[in-house]
Every structure is written in C-alpha cells, then in structure tokens.
Design an enzyme around this catalytic site. Structure first.
Site, mmCIF file in Angstrom:
data_model
loop_
_atom_site.group_PDB
_atom_site.id
_atom_site.type_symbol
_atom_site.label_atom_id
_atom_site.label_comp_id
_atom_site.label_asym_id
_atom_site.label_seq_id
_atom_site.Cartn_x
_atom_site.Cartn_y
_atom_site.Cartn_z
ATOM 1 N N GLU A 29 3.881 -14.836 -2.695
ATOM 2 C CA GLU A 29 2.085 -15.190 -3.258
ATOM 3 C C GLU A 29 1.247 -15.495 -3.908
ATOM 4 O O GLU A 29 1.433 -15.964 -4.364
ATOM 5 C CB GLU A 29 1.567 -15.131 -1.400
ATOM 6 N N GLU B 25 6.720 -9.912 5.800
ATOM 7 C CA GLU B 25 5.145 -9.787 6.705
ATOM 8 C C GLU B 25 5.445 -9.117 8.317
ATOM 9 O O GLU B 25 5.157 -7.869 8.857
ATOM 10 C CB GLU B 25 4.142 -10.695 6.452
HETATM 11 N N1 COA Z 1 2.064 -1.005 -0.788
HETATM 12 C C1 COA Z 1 2.170 -0.020 -0.760
HETATM 13 N N2 COA Z 1 3.198 0.244 -1.811
HETATM 14 C C2 COA Z 1 4.126 -0.213 -1.667
HETATM 15 C C3 COA Z 1 4.505 -0.598 -0.944
HETATM 16 C C4 COA Z 1 3.268 -2.258 -0.595
HETATM 17 N N3 COA Z 1 4.208 -3.126 -1.061
HETATM 18 N N4 COA Z 1 6.304 -1.125 -2.036
HETATM 19 C C5 COA Z 1 6.586 -0.074 -2.265
HETATM 20 N N5 COA Z 1 5.459 0.477 -2.584
HETATM 21 C C6 COA Z 1 5.456 1.913 -3.303
HETATM 22 C C7 COA Z 1 6.196 2.909 -2.160
HETATM 23 O O1 COA Z 1 5.612 3.466 -1.010
HETATM 24 C C8 COA Z 1 6.860 3.958 -2.763
HETATM 25 O O2 COA Z 1 5.881 4.925 -2.933
HETATM 26 P P1 COA Z 1 5.982 6.977 -3.213
HETATM 27 O O3 COA Z 1 7.394 6.526 -4.580
HETATM 28 O O4 COA Z 1 4.289 6.945 -3.133
HETATM 29 O O5 COA Z 1 6.981 6.847 -1.909
HETATM 30 C C9 COA Z 1 7.066 3.085 -4.418
HETATM 31 O O6 COA Z 1 5.654 1.827 -4.275
HETATM 32 C C10 COA Z 1 8.188 2.826 -4.331
HETATM 33 O O7 COA Z 1 8.827 1.798 -3.476
HETATM 34 P P2 COA Z 1 9.863 2.637 -2.169
HETATM 35 O O8 COA Z 1 10.346 2.010 -1.109
HETATM 36 O O9 COA Z 1 11.141 3.978 -3.083
HETATM 37 O O10 COA Z 1 11.695 1.800 -3.506
HETATM 38 P P3 COA Z 1 12.724 1.095 -2.968
HETATM 39 O O11 COA Z 1 13.521 0.920 -3.939
HETATM 40 O O12 COA Z 1 13.384 2.392 -1.841
HETATM 41 O O13 COA Z 1 12.376 0.038 -2.638
HETATM 42 C C11 COA Z 1 10.802 -2.739 -1.259
HETATM 43 C C12 COA Z 1 11.422 -1.360 -2.902
HETATM 44 C C13 COA Z 1 10.683 -3.526 -2.568
HETATM 45 C C14 COA Z 1 12.118 -2.459 -0.470
HETATM 46 C C15 COA Z 1 10.427 -1.090 -0.289
HETATM 47 O O14 COA Z 1 9.329 -0.280 -1.559
HETATM 48 C C16 COA Z 1 9.624 -2.427 0.476
HETATM 49 O O15 COA Z 1 10.234 -2.474 1.565
HETATM 50 N N6 COA Z 1 8.099 -2.781 -0.009
HETATM 51 C C17 COA Z 1 7.668 -2.824 0.630
HETATM 52 C C18 COA Z 1 7.761 -4.466 0.775
HETATM 53 C C19 COA Z 1 6.702 -5.241 1.851
HETATM 54 O O16 COA Z 1 6.762 -5.277 2.654
HETATM 55 N N7 COA Z 1 5.748 -5.983 1.339
HETATM 56 C C20 COA Z 1 4.757 -7.369 1.874
HETATM 57 C C21 COA Z 1 3.426 -6.297 2.094
HETATM 58 S S1 COA Z 1 2.044 -8.172 2.123
#
Ligand code: COA
Length: 262
Positions: free
Chosen positions: A118, A138
């Site tokens: 977004e 989402e």
């Molecule tokens: N909000 C808060 N923290 C987030 C985040 C988010 N949207 N996306 C990633 N992080 C954090 C993780 O919690 C992690 O923190 P930690 O190390 O303290 O545990 C760090 O960023 C790294 O992310 P991680 O998930 O370990 O990396 P990954 O390579 O395994 O996965 C993603 C990457 C992008 C697939 C995964 O982080 C993810 O699905 N994030 C959420 C995406 C999402 O749903 N966004 C929509 C929100 S509007």
C-alpha cells in the site's frame, strides 16, 4: 537491532532529490506508529521545500521494502482505537504521500507486503529489484488491507491483481508484478537506487511548476484528490491577478476595491 535513538525513517537530500528510507531492517521495515508519524512529518517538510523536485522512497536492508503494518502493535488495541489511530491516521499519511507536489519513485529493494505494498502504491513510479515479492496477506491474518489496499491500489493497479493477492493470497514475483502493472520497471538486485536516481534526475530537468500541475491533474483524473486540485488550481490562477492585490489593499485601507479584471 534497531537503535531507539535512530529515526524510523531516514531523510537524505541528494541535490534536488529527497530520499526517504524506512530504517527498521531487523523487523523488515514493518511500519509502526513512529514510522507512520515520521512519514507524515517528512511529507510536510518536503511539501514546503522548494529545493526538492523529486522524492525516492525505499527500505533499508535489501530483504524487505516493507513487510507491512507492525503486527505486534495491533494487540491490545480496541476496534475503535484500531480504526481511529491506526487505519485513519495511516490513511491520512499515505494520502499526503500520494499527493506530494513532487513526483515520488518507490524503490522496492525487497518484499512489499500488505501495508508495504500500500505504501508502494502512493508512488508515481515503482522500480522492483528482481528478487522481490509483492502480496496482500492481510485476510490470512484476520484483517483487511486497510491503508488503501482495496481503494487506491485498485484505482492504480486495477481490481484483477488486487483480487488475486487480497482474496486468493497470491504472492507475485517482480517479473509477474511487472506484467500485471504493479510495478513499472524491474532491475537486477542492487540496481534499484541507481535507476531511481536516473529517473529522478529526468524529473529535475523538467519545468517544476508544469510538473507539479501535471501531477495534480493526473491525480484528479484518477480520483485521488479532485476537490483539492480544482480549488488549488483555480486559487493559484485568481492569486495571479492584479485584482487580488487590489482586493487585499482595499481591505487594508478600508475602502471600496477598484477591480480591473486583470
Ligand atoms: N510486523 C511486525 N514484525 C514483522 C513483520 C510485520 N508485518 N514482518 C516481519 N516482522 C518481523 C518478524 O517478527 C521478525 O522479528 P523477530 O526477529 O524479532 O522475530 C523479523 O521481522 C524478521 O521476520 P521473519 O518472519 O523472521 O523473516 P522470514 O524471512 O522468515 O519471513 C516474511 C519473511 C515477510 C514472509 C514474514 O516476516 C512475514 O510473513 N511477515 C508478515 C507479512 C504480513 O503479513 N504483512 C501484512 C501486515 S499489514
């Protein structure tokens, strides 16, 4: 680790180009309240700065442009707080970004998910590095894409791609995103910023006022800010007449104005 003393969004200026960098790489540049607020105040600063002619928006770290809204910050919010202080305030800031006077280029040097996509949608042009992925996850979290993922993103990209991401959970790689019109240019990993600076330099070569007015008109055509554009343009035109100076002078001198229609 994030340093609490570091600003959540870094501001740099390279000549006439402002560069905004989301600076929370250990959390994949997830947008928390501090980052949203920082983007809002940087918008106000950029709007008023006549030396800035183009804006580049990017994320630090190379893994994520932004992984979206900070999910951790959602717990503990009542539905009303979620609406008033998260979605509504986020909207105001994203609107301000989309309506900046200066053209904005987003450099997706990492994944753009949820609120990150977004945020990318506010830009006038999106450059994706070849390793990035785009999606709207989402509904898989029990929430909606609430920072204009179902509105501005649909206007800008069309409903088809948005449906595939938001309803079916599809995640697109850079090349597919290019074919769907979600991004405008794909470059090799690490080359996004150079390409953005090249395009921003092109913007800076062109006439600033004509560029500003053209951006406003395109925004209005897209339904982005029709009322404000109409009144701003008409107001600028009226302000260019001698009648405005005469009207103000007459008010100050407590006399009837002598308008000439020029
Ligand atoms: N909000 C808060 N923290 C987030 C985040 C988010 N949207 N996306 C990633 N992080 C954090 C993780 O919690 C992690 O923190 P930690 O190390 O303290 O545990 C760090 O960023 C790294 O992310 P991680 O998930 O370990 O990396 P990954 O390579 O395994 O996965 C993603 C990457 C992008 C697939 C995964 O982080 C993810 O699905 N994030 C959420 C995406 C999402 O749903 N966004 C929509 C929100 S509007």
């Amino acid at each position: 680790m994030s340093d609490a003393s570091e600003p959540p969004v870094r501001f740099e200026q390279d000549g006439a180009i402002a560069i905004l960098t989301l600076a929370r790489p250990d959390k994949l540049n997830a947008l928390d309240e501090a980052a949203v607020e920082a983007l809002g105040s940087l918008c106000r600063r950029i709007e008023r700065d006549e030396t800035i002619r183009a804006v580049i928006l990017t994320g630090e770290g190379g893994k994520a442009f932004s992984a979206g809204g900070d999910i951790g910050g959602w717990s503990g919010k009542t539905p009303l707080e979620f609406g008033r202080f998260w979605l509504r305030e986020g909207h105001a800031v994203f609107d301000a970004l989309a309506r900046l006077r200066q053209p904005v280029i987003a450099v997706l040097n990492g994944h753009a998910l949820g609120g990150g996509l977004e945020l990318a949608a506010v830009a006038d042009l999106r450059i994706a590095e070849s390793h990035v992925k785009l999606g709207l996850p989402e509904a898989g979290l029990g929430i909606i894409p609430g920072w204009s993922g179902t509105q501005r993103a649909v206007r800008r990209f069309g409903a088809l791609a948005i449906r595939r991401m938001a309803l079916f959970g599809e995640v697109f790689e850079a090349q597919a995103a290019l074919e769907l019109g979600l991004v405008d240019v794909v470059v090799a990993t690490g080359e996004g910023m150079a390409e953005a600076k090249r395009l921003a330099a092109k913007v800076c070569e062109r006439a600033p006022v004509a560029t500003e007015l053209t951006k406003m008109l395109i925004n209005a055509a897209e339904g982005e800010e029709r009322e404000r554009v109409l009144e701003t343009m008409a107001g600028m035109f009226a302000a260019s007449t001698e009648d405005l100076a005469e009207g103000v002078a007459a008010f100050r001198d407590k006399r009837r104005p002598g308008f000439t229609g020029r």
